[in-house]
Scaffold this motif. Structure first.
Motif, PDB file in Angstrom:
ATOM      1  N   SER A  50      10.890   4.183   2.234  1.00  0.00           N
ATOM      2  CA  SER A  50      12.179   3.549   1.926  1.00  0.00           C
ATOM      3  C   SER A  50      12.029   2.085   1.528  1.00  0.00           C
ATOM      4  O   SER A  50      12.925   1.499   0.936  1.00  0.00           O
ATOM      5  N   ASP A  51      10.848   1.484   1.832  1.00  0.00           N
ATOM      6  CA  ASP A  51      10.713   0.036   1.655  1.00  0.00           C
ATOM      7  C   ASP A  51      10.036  -0.368   0.348  1.00  0.00           C
ATOM      8  O   ASP A  51       9.757  -1.536   0.135  1.00  0.00           O
TER       9      ASP A  51
ATOM     10  N   GLU B 235       2.041   3.751  -6.532  1.00  0.00           N
ATOM     11  CA  GLU B 235       0.735   4.111  -5.935  1.00  0.00           C
ATOM     12  C   GLU B 235       0.862   4.335  -4.437  1.00  0.00           C
ATOM     13  O   GLU B 235       0.246   5.255  -3.874  1.00  0.00           O
ATOM     14  N   ARG B 236       1.654   3.490  -3.777  1.00  0.00           N
ATOM     15  CA  ARG B 236       1.851   3.672  -2.325  1.00  0.00           C
ATOM     16  C   ARG B 236       2.621   4.955  -2.053  1.00  0.00           C
ATOM     17  O   ARG B 236       2.350   5.672  -1.078  1.00  0.00           O
ATOM     18  N   ILE B 237       3.608   5.252  -2.902  1.00  0.00           N
ATOM     19  CA  ILE B 237       4.383   6.492  -2.731  1.00  0.00           C
ATOM     20  C   ILE B 237       3.473   7.708  -2.924  1.00  0.00           C
ATOM     21  O   ILE B 237       3.521   8.665  -2.153  1.00  0.00           O
ATOM     22  N   TRP B 238       2.607   7.625  -3.934  1.00  0.00           N
ATOM     23  CA  TRP B 238       1.637   8.714  -4.167  1.00  0.00           C
ATOM     24  C   TRP B 238       0.822   8.983  -2.890  1.00  0.00           C
ATOM     25  O   TRP B 238       0.715  10.108  -2.421  1.00  0.00           O
TER      26      TRP B 238
ATOM     27  N   GLY C 181       7.348  17.418   5.730  1.00  0.00           N
ATOM     28  CA  GLY C 181       7.054  17.107   4.338  1.00  0.00           C
ATOM     29  C   GLY C 181       8.001  16.069   3.791  1.00  0.00           C
ATOM     30  O   GLY C 181       9.092  15.856   4.327  1.00  0.00           O
ATOM     31  N   VAL C 182       7.553  15.408   2.729  1.00  0.00           N
ATOM     32  CA  VAL C 182       8.383  14.403   2.057  1.00  0.00           C
ATOM     33  C   VAL C 182       8.301  14.618   0.550  1.00  0.00           C
ATOM     34  O   VAL C 182       7.324  15.179   0.044  1.00  0.00           O
ATOM     35  N   SER C 183       9.340  14.153  -0.142  1.00  0.00           N
ATOM     36  CA  SER C 183       9.292  14.132  -1.600  1.00  0.00           C
ATOM     37  C   SER C 183       8.983  12.705  -2.032  1.00  0.00           C
ATOM     38  O   SER C 183       9.072  11.774  -1.213  1.00  0.00           O
TER      39      SER C 183
END
Ligand SMILES: NC(=O)c1ccc[n+]([C@@H]2O[C@H](COP(=O)([O-])OP(=O)(O)OC[C@H]3O[C@@H](n4cnc5c(N)ncnc54)[C@H](O)[C@@H]3O)[C@@H](O)[C@H]2O)c1
Length: 254
Positions: free
Chosen positions: A97-98, A103-106, A89-91
């Protein structure tokens, strides 16, 4: 020859996200209970110094073909698969990191936390069924039940929605598999001290704020979550399926 004792003796268990935090605590706990434990992580899992037969695979759980291949390899090499812990999992803080592109993080948070859990489960089910049944344990979160605390304002974080999705996926799959010998449950930990929360806990003020959210006045430890995973993985929980076990020092009881 007597068979080995231990609450998971004779079981083959795969743990994703096994290089760190809760997943790592699960491989340690399950190995101590004599399971054959296989560690899977996007980063190479650390398996040295642990008890029991153990191997590891580097794999991204969002890659359907890769995780399917890993599961099939485990099943043929160890003669089956009984237990799967979806701890990868990730938060939103560490998903990519880049970029700071919201929207990309979502998309990445949903992809790892929700789709990764779905893909790993989907490819595991036929192998668990062939092995005579077993258990899937998903890592959801208190954030799958309640929203983010006010002090960490981030209304566009995909983390709570991803974990709410894991809670609902757990129930849906549990019902579907209930008469096929596979139990599906999830864990809803409060804040736990791992690399996932390090960027928060390393700041004294934030750490104290987080502690104060838990009536017990502290964060959880990975081994406390692994103990609950062990219970849900073992036959001691034989009538429990579709449940969300809250492990949060009273966080959501307030
Ligand atoms: N730490 C907490 O406060 C907390 C609270 C509730 C729920 N959880 C959940 O528990 C699970 C484990 O979290 P943790 O705190 O141990 O975090 P962690 O960062 O210590 O460990 C997560 C592991 O998942 C791996 N991973 C990330 N993306 C992956 C991918 N695509 N494929 C395979 N492996 C991948 C990472 O390399 C890492 O080793 C997560 O699902 C997390 O959301 C954590």
């Amino acid at each position: 020859m007597t068979s080995p004792s231990g609450r998971l003796a004779g079981k083959v268990a795969m743990v994703t996200g096994a290089s760190s935090g809760i997943g790592k605590a699960c491989i340690e706990r399950f190995s101590a209970e004599n399971a054959t434990v296989i560690a899977v992580d996007i980063a190479k899992p650390v398996t040295e110094g642990l008890m029991g037969p153990l191997s590891s695979y580097a794999c991204d759980v969002t890659n359907s073909d890769s995780i399917k291949e890993v599961i099939n390899n485990i099943s043929s090499e160890y003669g089956g698969l009984h237990i799967v812990v979806n701890s990868a999992g990730v938060s939103a803080r560490n998903a990519l990191s880049d970029t700071t592109d919201i929207e990309r993080i979502w998309d990445r948070v949903i992809e790892v936390n929700l789709k990764g859990t779905f893909l790993t489960s989907m490819h595991s089910v036929p192998e668990i069924e062939k092995s005579g049944g077993g258990a899937i344990i998903n890592l959801a979160s208190t954030m799958g039940i309640v929203g983010y605390p006010t002090g960490l304002r981030n209304g566009y974080s995909a983390y709570p929605p991803s974990k709410g999705g894991v809670v609902q996926f757990t129930k849906t799959l549990a019902v579907d598999l209930a008469d096929r010998g596979i139990r599906v449950n999830c864990l809803c930990p409060g804040f736990v001290e791992t690399s996932l929360t390090e960027s928060l806990t390393s700041d004294n003020e934030t750490n104290n704020y987080l502690k104060g959210l838990h009536p017990m006045g502290r964060l959880g430890r990975p081994d406390e979550i692994a103990n609950a995973a062990l219970f849900l993985a073992s036959d001691e929980s034989s009538f429990i399926t579709g449940s969300s076990l809250v492990i949060d020092g009273g966080y959501t009881a307030q």
